[in-house]
Scaffold this motif. Structure first.
Motif, short mmCIF file in Angstrom:
data_model
loop_
_atom_site.label_atom_id
_atom_site.label_comp_id
_atom_site.label_asym_id
_atom_site.label_seq_id
_atom_site.Cartn_x
_atom_site.Cartn_y
_atom_site.Cartn_z
N ILE A 123 -20.80 -5.12 -5.11
CA ILE A 123 -19.98 -4.12 -4.58
C ILE A 123 -18.55 -4.92 -4.35
N HIS A 124 -17.47 -4.24 -4.53
CA HIS A 124 -16.16 -4.61 -4.07
C HIS A 124 -15.43 -3.95 -3.04
N LEU A 125 -15.04 -4.35 -2.00
CA LEU A 125 -14.06 -3.62 -1.09
C LEU A 125 -12.94 -4.46 -0.82
N GLU A 126 -11.92 -3.51 -0.83
CA GLU A 126 -10.39 -4.04 -0.67
C GLU A 126 -9.97 -3.49 0.73
N VAL A 127 -9.34 -4.59 1.52
CA VAL A 127 -8.71 -4.40 2.84
C VAL A 127 -7.53 -4.41 2.45
N PRO A 128 -6.40 -3.50 2.54
CA PRO A 128 -5.17 -3.68 2.31
C PRO A 128 -4.34 -4.29 3.91
N ALA A 129 -3.23 -4.92 3.73
CA ALA A 129 -2.51 -5.36 4.45
C ALA A 129 -1.92 -4.44 5.68
N LEU A 130 -1.75 -4.61 6.83
CA LEU A 130 -1.52 -3.87 7.93
C LEU A 130 -0.31 -3.11 7.66
N ALA A 131 0.65 -3.74 6.81
CA ALA A 131 2.01 -3.09 6.51
C ALA A 131 1.53 -1.82 5.58
N GLN A 132 0.70 -1.74 5.09
CA GLN A 132 0.19 -0.65 4.04
C GLN A 132 -0.41 0.34 5.09
N ARG A 133 -0.73 -0.08 6.11
CA ARG A 133 -1.49 0.92 7.09
C ARG A 133 -0.92 1.31 8.45
N ARG A 134 0.54 1.75 8.22
CA ARG A 134 1.26 1.61 9.51
C ARG A 134 0.72 2.76 10.62
N ASP A 135 -0.07 3.71 10.02
CA ASP A 135 -0.45 4.65 11.11
C ASP A 135 -1.43 4.03 12.04
N GLU A 136 -2.04 3.03 11.51
CA GLU A 136 -3.04 2.16 12.73
C GLU A 136 -2.38 1.37 13.47
N VAL A 137 -1.05 0.96 13.62
CA VAL A 137 -0.52 0.07 14.24
C VAL A 137 -0.54 0.21 15.68
N LEU A 138 -0.07 1.42 16.03
CA LEU A 138 0.08 1.97 17.44
C LEU A 138 -1.61 2.21 17.93
N PRO A 139 -2.43 3.10 17.49
CA PRO A 139 -3.84 2.76 18.08
C PRO A 139 -4.59 1.37 17.94
N LEU A 140 -4.18 0.54 17.15
CA LEU A 140 -4.62 -0.94 17.44
C LEU A 140 -4.32 -1.41 18.71
N ALA A 141 -2.76 -1.01 18.79
CA ALA A 141 -2.18 -1.92 19.88
C ALA A 141 -2.61 -1.43 21.26
N GLU A 142 -3.08 0.09 20.99
CA GLU A 142 -3.57 0.47 22.49
C GLU A 142 -4.96 0.08 22.66
N TYR A 143 -5.87 -0.02 21.51
CA TYR A 143 -7.19 -0.79 21.51
C TYR A 143 -7.22 -1.98 22.23
N PHE A 144 -6.06 -3.00 21.43
CA PHE A 144 -6.32 -4.42 22.26
C PHE A 144 -5.58 -4.47 23.67
N LEU A 145 -4.87 -3.56 24.17
CA LEU A 145 -4.41 -3.52 25.53
C LEU A 145 -5.69 -3.03 26.41
N GLU A 146 -6.23 -2.19 25.90
CA GLU A 146 -7.55 -1.62 26.50
C GLU A 146 -8.52 -2.87 26.83
N GLN A 147 -8.59 -3.63 25.58
CA GLN A 147 -9.48 -4.90 25.91
C GLN A 147 -9.19 -5.64 26.89
N TYR A 148 -7.62 -5.90 26.63
CA TYR A 148 -6.92 -6.76 27.76
C TYR A 148 -7.16 -6.41 29.39
N ALA A 149 -7.17 -5.12 29.64
CA ALA A 149 -7.49 -4.30 30.76
C ALA A 149 -8.82 -4.59 31.48
N GLU A 150 -9.95 -4.52 30.37
CA GLU A 150 -11.06 -4.62 30.56
C GLU A 150 -11.32 -6.00 31.11
N ARG A 151 -10.71 -7.02 30.61
CA ARG A 151 -11.00 -8.38 30.72
C ARG A 151 -10.49 -8.92 31.94
#
Length: 421
Positions: free
Chosen positions: A287-315
């Motif tokens: 089975i071959h799975l291809e993970v694209p670069a983040l530059a090809q997934r710009r819709d994810e940048v802000l949700p992931l940023a919020e996710y990392f800030l939430e982790q920071y707040a919890e810690r």
């Protein structure tokens, strides 16, 4: 026993009186030190004495590579022990006399880091293409089929491998990861296959390789494209025979683990260049799975940023928010370091920001000098429209929920949507 504020204690030759006093002080701060068989924590406190042979220390700690080790040693041992840090075996060092509060903070940070390594963003955070990739990963998780994950460094290959493990029937067993690019050839062989006591000079203790460590679970071989050719044949033999023989042993130990291989290099290209065995490639690449670069997934940048800030707040108990300018810059950046770079940028900005709002300047991103395709007002309007449409989509089309999430009225949201039509 709860894993909160507990760590495993290790010492090659016993604890000194000073070390026992240190443990008593840590216990007064709420730390517990259960026996190895009872210890669920993956953070360890290793005490190194002046008489200890440092090669033995390295072998023993490397044999428990899934632990985050904090080492307590004498000041004159730091330079020799620094190799443990460069190999990724040790998380941090403290030299005697130890500052108790600082050591307690390091142990707590280690627990937080380990928790972060095990946590995954929800697939709903991802773009449509990545959600499809995780759906495929979940479908194959229930099998033992070998998987190859390809993608740029920092793009989330290990997240995907952990997701497969956590949704498999092996989730209660270990997930073991070995970076084939991070160790010299002789240490890779030892990490893969292990050795018996007396197998070579200084081998005073037996060491189980990662195949044995991952018994019943999943073994991720990261950057497998960097595995030396001379070891690829040995690796293939393990896969074919489903058993491994430690260095210095005549006995074969059965292997029971699911293999996931990851690489930023295309293994098919390495095969054609003679850098990777063709028979091993076809054995792994079921089975071959291809993970694209983040530059090809710009819709994810802000949700992931919020996710990392939430982790920071919890810690750290400190909640930070992104300014409109910061959100715009994050969305437009090209992210050569992918998700790992995004995470580091957010943690750095959240730590250094003097206020609860992270400004664009505090992200410290260098954007290429290019001419603006349109006036600033048009770019801001476009960014605003994209943000609103994304919020509506993430809330299942419910505009009322999207308005509440964005902190604007329903009237404003409807008006701005009409303007974008």
């Amino acid at each position: 026993m709860s894993q909160q504020k507990q760590c495993r204690i290790w010492s090659l030759s016993g604890l000194s009186v000073e070390d026992r006093v240190l443990l008593d002080s840590l216990a007064s701060l709420g730390w517990a030190f259960p026996a190895e068989a009872e210890c669920g924590s993956m953070v360890g406190l290793a005490f190194v004495q002046p008489k200890d042979e440092l090669r033995k220390v390295m072998e023993q700690l490397a044999a428990h590579s899934r632990m985050l080790w904090i080492v307590v040693c004498d000041n004159n041992q730091l330079s020799e022990l620094s190799r443990l840090f460069s190999l990724g075996i040790v998380f941090d060092f403290h030299h005697r006399p130890v500052q108790i509060e600082l050591l307690s903070a390091t142990l707590g940070h280690g627990l937080g880091v380990h928790k972060e390594l095990l946590q995954l963003p929800e697939p709903s955070t991802f773009s449509h293409d990545m959600t499809g990739l995780y759906d495929k990963a979940r479908r194959i998780a229930g099998t033992d089929i070998s998987v190859v994950i390809h993608g740029p460094s920092g793009s989330g290959k290990e997240y995907l491998a952990r997701y497969i493990h956590q949704h498999s029937g092996r989730s209660a067993a270990p997930f073991v990861s070995l970076n084939c690019a991070g160790l010299p050839a002789n240490l890779i062989q030892d990490e893969l296959f292990g050795h018996e006591k007396g197998a070579f000079t200084g081998a005073n203790q037996a060491h189980a390789g990662v195949f044995e460590q991952a018994k019943g679970g999943t073994l991720l071989l990261d950057e497998i494209g960097d595995l030396p050719l001379e070891l690829q044949g040995n690796f293939l033999q393990v896969l074919q025979q489903k058993s491994v023989r430690r260095l210095g042993s005549a006995r074969y130990v059965p292997v029971d683990c699911r293999i996931i291989a990851a690489s930023h290099k295309k293994l098919s290209d390495l095969v054609s260049q003679g850098g990777f065995r063709e028979d091993l490639f076809y054995r792994l690449n079921v089975i071959h799975l291809e993970v694209p670069a983040l530059a090809q997934r710009r819709d994810e940048v802000l949700p992931l940023a919020e996710y990392f800030l939430e982790q920071y707040a919890e810690r750290y108990g400190v909640r930070k928010h992104l300014s409109t300018e910061a959100r715009f810059l994050l969305q437009e950046y090209h992210w050569p370091g992918n998700i790992r770079q995004l995470q580091n940028v957010l943690i750095s900005a959240a730590t250094l920001s003097d206020t609860s709002i992270i400004s664009g300047q505090e992200l410290n991103l260098e954007h290429p000098q290019t001419e603006l395709a349109s006036p600033l007002a048009d770019q801001v309007r476009l960014f605003e429209q994209q943000t609103i449409l994304r919020a509506v989509r993430m809330n299942g089309g419910c505009r009322n929920k999207a308005a509440r999430q964005l902190g604007i009225s329903r009237h404003t949201l409807y008006r701005k949507i009409r303007q974008s039509d």
